[in-house]
Scaffold this motif. Structure first.
Motif, mmCIF file in Angstrom:
data_model
loop_
_atom_site.group_PDB
_atom_site.id
_atom_site.type_symbol
_atom_site.label_atom_id
_atom_site.label_comp_id
_atom_site.label_asym_id
_atom_site.label_seq_id
_atom_site.Cartn_x
_atom_site.Cartn_y
_atom_site.Cartn_z
ATOM 1 N N GLN A 47 0.808 -1.216 -0.051
ATOM 2 C CA GLN A 47 -0.120 -0.019 0.014
ATOM 3 C C GLN A 47 0.924 1.245 0.051
ATOM 4 O O GLN A 47 0.573 2.142 -0.606
ATOM 5 C CB GLN A 47 -1.081 0.182 1.112
ATOM 6 N N SER A 50 2.341 1.745 -3.421
ATOM 7 C CA SER A 50 1.468 2.155 -4.354
ATOM 8 C C SER A 50 0.938 3.776 -4.095
ATOM 9 O O SER A 50 0.671 4.652 -5.154
ATOM 10 C CB SER A 50 0.093 1.516 -4.200
ATOM 11 N N TYR A 51 1.056 4.016 -2.831
ATOM 12 C CA TYR A 51 0.636 5.351 -2.690
ATOM 13 C C TYR A 51 1.805 6.520 -3.131
ATOM 14 O O TYR A 51 1.651 7.744 -3.355
ATOM 15 C CB TYR A 51 0.629 5.662 -0.979
ATOM 16 N N ALA A 53 3.815 5.732 -5.633
ATOM 17 C CA ALA A 53 3.682 5.768 -7.112
ATOM 18 C C ALA A 53 2.764 6.753 -7.477
ATOM 19 O O ALA A 53 2.683 7.257 -8.556
ATOM 20 C CB ALA A 53 3.439 4.320 -7.429
ATOM 21 N N LYS A 54 1.709 7.143 -6.708
ATOM 22 C CA LYS A 54 0.754 8.077 -7.295
ATOM 23 C C LYS A 54 1.110 9.350 -7.421
ATOM 24 O O LYS A 54 0.614 9.960 -8.159
ATOM 25 C CB LYS A 54 -0.671 7.854 -6.126
ATOM 26 N N HIS A 55 1.966 9.594 -6.507
ATOM 27 C CA HIS A 55 2.713 11.049 -6.581
ATOM 28 C C HIS A 55 3.788 10.998 -7.467
ATOM 29 O O HIS A 55 4.147 11.982 -7.887
ATOM 30 C CB HIS A 55 3.326 11.265 -4.941
ATOM 31 N N PRO A 57 4.581 8.710 -10.716
ATOM 32 C CA PRO A 57 4.301 7.297 -11.280
ATOM 33 C C PRO A 57 5.640 6.507 -11.718
ATOM 34 O O PRO A 57 5.655 5.337 -12.054
ATOM 35 C CB PRO A 57 3.546 7.760 -12.488
#
Length: 269
Positions: A47, A50-51, A53-55, A57
């Motif tokens: 998690q 992924s968090y 990677a949102k900021h 990519p």
């Protein structure tokens, strides 16, 4: 992309060192974050990844967790100190949201901290462990240079409490700090002591911060190192300060650790 739960502090440190060394060899830059946590599991690490990677990519991240010490380690390939510091704010937000952060979040990056060394990584892991139960704040690690140290600082601010707080913290780090209550006094002390770095508020009486920056650059042949530390947060104020010759711009409220990092960063400019 790797997510792993480790079971040995020594193995944990060696794995972080290996990955940091490999990342540094590929791109001559690699960031690292270490944090004391309350607990963890493989799902939490996925998690977090992924968090982040949102900021970012295209971020190449490897997350590890050492169960005995309850320390989280994140290696960021190709990331400078500035980029790693930004991502540490994202990481801290995630950890606090899930009530997992249980101490400092330590930030380091190479080459700003020198070349990666196993002993250095081990010390950082141990330091993260020792912060357990302390304030949840970001601390930046930099190698202490031997020939580029900004040893003296001039601090110009009308707020006595703010000056005393900053002065005390910087003196504990070995800096010599001079104080000024207005722009005129600051300019006088700049001429008298020739400090390595000036930290100034823009809202100053007699000579305001903008005038002070301009006069300092005149005296220093446009080579004066000035950090603006101010309540003014508009783009217009920021652009004007940089046009006059400011080296950096920090808005209040601020982190003393971040301010120290910005002072140290000027050593590499």
């Amino acid at each position: 992309m790797t997510v792993m739960v480790q079971d040995s502090v020594h193995q944990f440190s060696r794995q972080l060192y290996r990955l940091t060394r490999e990342g540094y060899a590929k791109s001559e830059a690699c960031g690292m974050m270490l944090a004391a946590c309350t607990n963890s599991n493989p799902r939490f690490l996925v998690q977090l990844q992924s968090y982040l990677a949102k900021h970012e990519p295209e971020l190449s991240t490897e997350c590890y967790y050492d169960e005995p010490s309850r320390v989280l380690g994140v290696v960021l390939e190709g990331r400078s100190l500035a980029s790693t510091h930004y991502l540490s704010l994202v990481c801290k937000e995630f950890l606090e949201h899930h009530r997992l952060l249980d101490g400092h979040l330590l930030v380091a990056a190479f080459p700003e901290a020198g070349e990666p060394a196993e002993s250095m990584v081990s010390q950082l892991v141990a330091a993260a462990t020792r912060t357990r139960g302390r304030s949840r704040e970001i601390r930046i690690f930099l190698e202490q240079p031997t020939n580029k140290s900004a040893s003296s600082i001039l601090l110009a601010d009308t707020e006595e409490t703010s000056r005393e707080f900053i002065k005390l913290r910087l003196e504990l780090k070995g800096y010599e700090v001079y104080e000024a209550r207005d722009g005129s006094e600051a300019l006088e002390k700049y001429s008298m002591f020739a400090p390595d770095v000036v930290i100034t508020e823009l809202n100053l009486p007699v000579l305001d911060g903008y005038q002070l920056i301009g006069r300092i650059q005149e005296e220093a042949d446009n080579d004066g190192k000035v950090i603006v530390l101010t309540e003014k947060q508009t783009t217009k104020d920021m652009n004007r300060a940089f046009e006059l010759g400011a080296s950096d711009y920090v808005t209040k409220p601020f982190s003393i650790s971040e301010l120290e990092w910005r002072i140290r960063k000027l050593q590499f400019s």
